[in-house]
Enzyme design. Structure first.
Site, PDB file in Angstrom:
ATOM      1  N   THR A 172       1.958  24.195 -42.855  1.00 36.27           N
ATOM      2  CA  THR A 172       3.385  23.873 -42.819  1.00 36.27           C
ATOM      3  C   THR A 172       3.927  24.040 -41.407  1.00 36.27           C
ATOM      4  OG1 THR A 172       3.558  24.546 -45.116  1.00 36.27           O
ATOM      5  CG2 THR A 172       5.617  24.346 -43.897  1.00 36.27           C
ATOM      6  N   HIS A 195       9.570  24.724 -52.270  1.00 42.12           N
ATOM      7  CA  HIS A 195       8.918  24.315 -51.028  1.00 42.12           C
ATOM      8  C   HIS A 195       9.058  22.789 -50.934  1.00 42.12           C
ATOM      9  CE1 HIS A 195       6.234  24.042 -47.738  1.00 42.12           C
ATOM     10  NE2 HIS A 195       5.199  24.708 -48.194  1.00 42.12           N
TER      11      HIS A 195
HETATM   12  C1  NCD Z   1       1.660  26.549 -50.157  1.00 39.89           C
HETATM   13  C2  NCD Z   1       2.784  27.554 -49.973  1.00 39.89           C
HETATM   14  O1  NCD Z   1       2.917  28.150 -48.903  1.00 39.89           O
HETATM   15  O2  NCD Z   1       3.518  27.703 -50.938  1.00 39.89           O
HETATM   16  N1  NCD Z   1       0.987  26.261 -48.962  1.00 39.89           N
HETATM   17  C3  NCD Z   1       1.473  25.272 -48.159  1.00 39.89           C
HETATM   18  O3  NCD Z   1       2.583  25.335 -47.681  1.00 39.89           O
HETATM   19  N2  NCD Z   1       0.708  24.182 -47.982  1.00 39.89           N
HETATM   20  C4  NCD Z   1       0.727  26.894 -51.255  1.00 39.89           C
HETATM   21  C5  NCD Z   1       0.027  28.234 -51.251  1.00 39.89           C
HETATM   22  O4  NCD Z   1       0.227  29.053 -50.347  1.00 39.89           O
HETATM   23  O5  NCD Z   1      -0.732  28.457 -52.185  1.00 39.89           O
END
Ligand code: NCD
Length: 303
Positions: free
Chosen positions: A52, A129
Site C-alpha cells: 500500500t 481499506h
Molecule cells: C491488507 C491490509 O493491510 O489490510 N494488505 C494490503 O494492504 N494489501 C491485507 C492484510 O494485511 O492481510
C-alpha cells in the site's frame, strides 16, 4: 469528493471513472508523467505495510510529484502522545494530499476532519481499506471483463479483514453479484455487513467448507488471518491454517476462476498454485499502483 475514507464514499459512476482513468494511464503513461509536478504526497503509516505504501509512493512519483512521510509509528511524534488530529493539522502545511494507515478504527475519519488537504484511508484497524478495494475492482474489471453477474467467494478471516469489509460493501452495488462467505465460525463476516446485504437484497451464503463451494465461484478472494487483531495468540494459532488453497482444491474450481488476495500471504495459498493462470494476486498488486495514480489525480482535481 475531497477524501476517500470509507467504501461508502464510492458510487458506481466514481468507480467507473477511476477504472477507466487507470486504463488510460496504463495505455499512455507518458501523458500523465508530469501531472503532479510540484505536488507532494505524505504517507503517514502508523502500521506496517509494503504494497500500500510503496504503491502510493510509486504512483505519486510516476505522476511527477514527490513524497514524504514515515513508515512506522515509532518514527513519529505519536510515540510522544501526539494525536492524529494534531499530526494532520501540521502535515497539511507540508503536503498537498496524504494517505494514512492507523491501527485504530475511525482514525482516518478523524484525520480528514482535522486536515485541510485531501485524506485517503490506507487502512484503519479492522474496519476498512477502500484503496485495496479499488485495486481489487480494477483487477476484476480487467481480468474478468465485467463487474456484474459474479459469484464472489471470500475465504479466511472475514471478521477482522478490512479489505473484505470494503470490497463487500462496494461490489454489492453491482447487479447480479452474489457472495459465498467461507470462514471458521469464529471469523465470520460482521453482523452489520450481513444486515446491510439483507436490506439491499444482495444474495449470500455463509459456509465453513471451501471444497464444496469453490466450484460456484467466479472470483475467490483469499485472506490472511489477521494475527495483529487477535486478543489471544492461542486462538490465532488454532485458526491460522483453517483454509489453505492448494492444487487439489483448485481442481474443483471453474477454469476461468480469478484467485485474488490483497497480500501479504502467509500460509493460506500454497505456492504450488502460483503458476496457475487463475492465480492473479501478484498481478493485482501491479494494478494497485495504477488505480492509486487515478485516485490521486481525481482527488487533486487534475483529471
Ligand atoms: C491488507 C491490509 O493491510 O489490510 N494488505 C494490503 O494492504 N494489501 C491485507 C492484510 O494485511 O492481510
Amino acid at each position: 469528493m475531497r477524501n476517500l475514507i470509507y467504501a461508502d464514499d464510492m458510487d458506481i459512476p466514481l468507480i467507473e471513472t477511476l477504472v477507466s482513468l487507470a486504463g488510460k494511464i496504463m495505455d499512455s503513461p507518458g501523458e500523465y508523467c508530469e501531472k503532479m509536478k510540484g505536488k507532494k504526497l505524505a504517507t503517514l503509516f502508523f502500521e506496517p505495510s509494503t504494497r500500500t505504501r510503496l504503491s502510493f509512493e510509486a504512483a505519486m512519483l510516476e505522476l511527477g510529484g514527490s513524497v514524504l512521510g514515515f513508515s512506522d509509528a515509532a518514527q513519529s511524534s505519536a510515540t510522544k502522545g501526539e494525536s492524529v488530529a494534531d499530526t494532520l493539522r501540521v502535515v497539511s502545511f507540508y503536503a498537498d494530499i496524504c494517505a494514512i494507515r492507523h491501527p485504530k478504527e475511525g482514525s482516518a475519519l478523524v484525520a480528514a476532519g482535522a486536515s485541510s488537504i485531501p485524506v485517503i484511508n490506507a487502512g484503519d484497524g479492522g474496519r476498512q481499506h477502500p484503496t485495496q478495494t479499488l485495486t481489487d475492482i480494477l483487477t476484476i474489471s480487467r481480468e474478468k471483463g465485467r463487474l456484474t453477474n459474479l459469484t464472489i467467494g471470500m475465504c479466511g478471516d472475514l471478521m477482522f479483514g478490512r479489505t473484505v469489509h470494503s470490497l463487500v460493501k462496494t461490489m454489492s452495488l453491482f447487479k447480479g453479484v452474489r457472495f459465498v462467505f467461507v470462514s471458521p465460525k469464529e471469523l465470520v463476516v460482521p453482523d452489520y455487513i450481513t444486515a446491510e446485504l439483507k436490506r439491499a437484497g444482495v444474495p449470500f451464503i455463509e459456509t465453513r467448507n471451501l471444497e464444496e463451494t469453490i466450484g460456484q465461484m467466479d472470483i475467490l478472494y483469499m485472506t490472511r488471518v489477521q494475527r495483529e487483531r487477535f486478543f489471544n495468540e492461542e486462538e490465532y494459532l488454532r485458526l491460522k491454517d483453517a483454509y489453505i488453497l492448494d492444487k487439489q482444491k483448485l481442481d474443483g474450481a471453474k477454469k476461468d476462476l480469478a484467485v485474488l488476495h490483497p497480500l501479504p500471504r502467509v500460509n493460506e495459498i500454497s505456492t504450488e498454485i502460483d503458476d496457475d493462470p487463475r492465480a492473479l494476486y501478484f498481478k493485482q498488486a501491479m494494478y494497485g499502483k495504477y488505480i492509486r495514480m487515478a485516485l490521486i489525480l481525481y482527488l487533486m482535481e487534475a483529471v
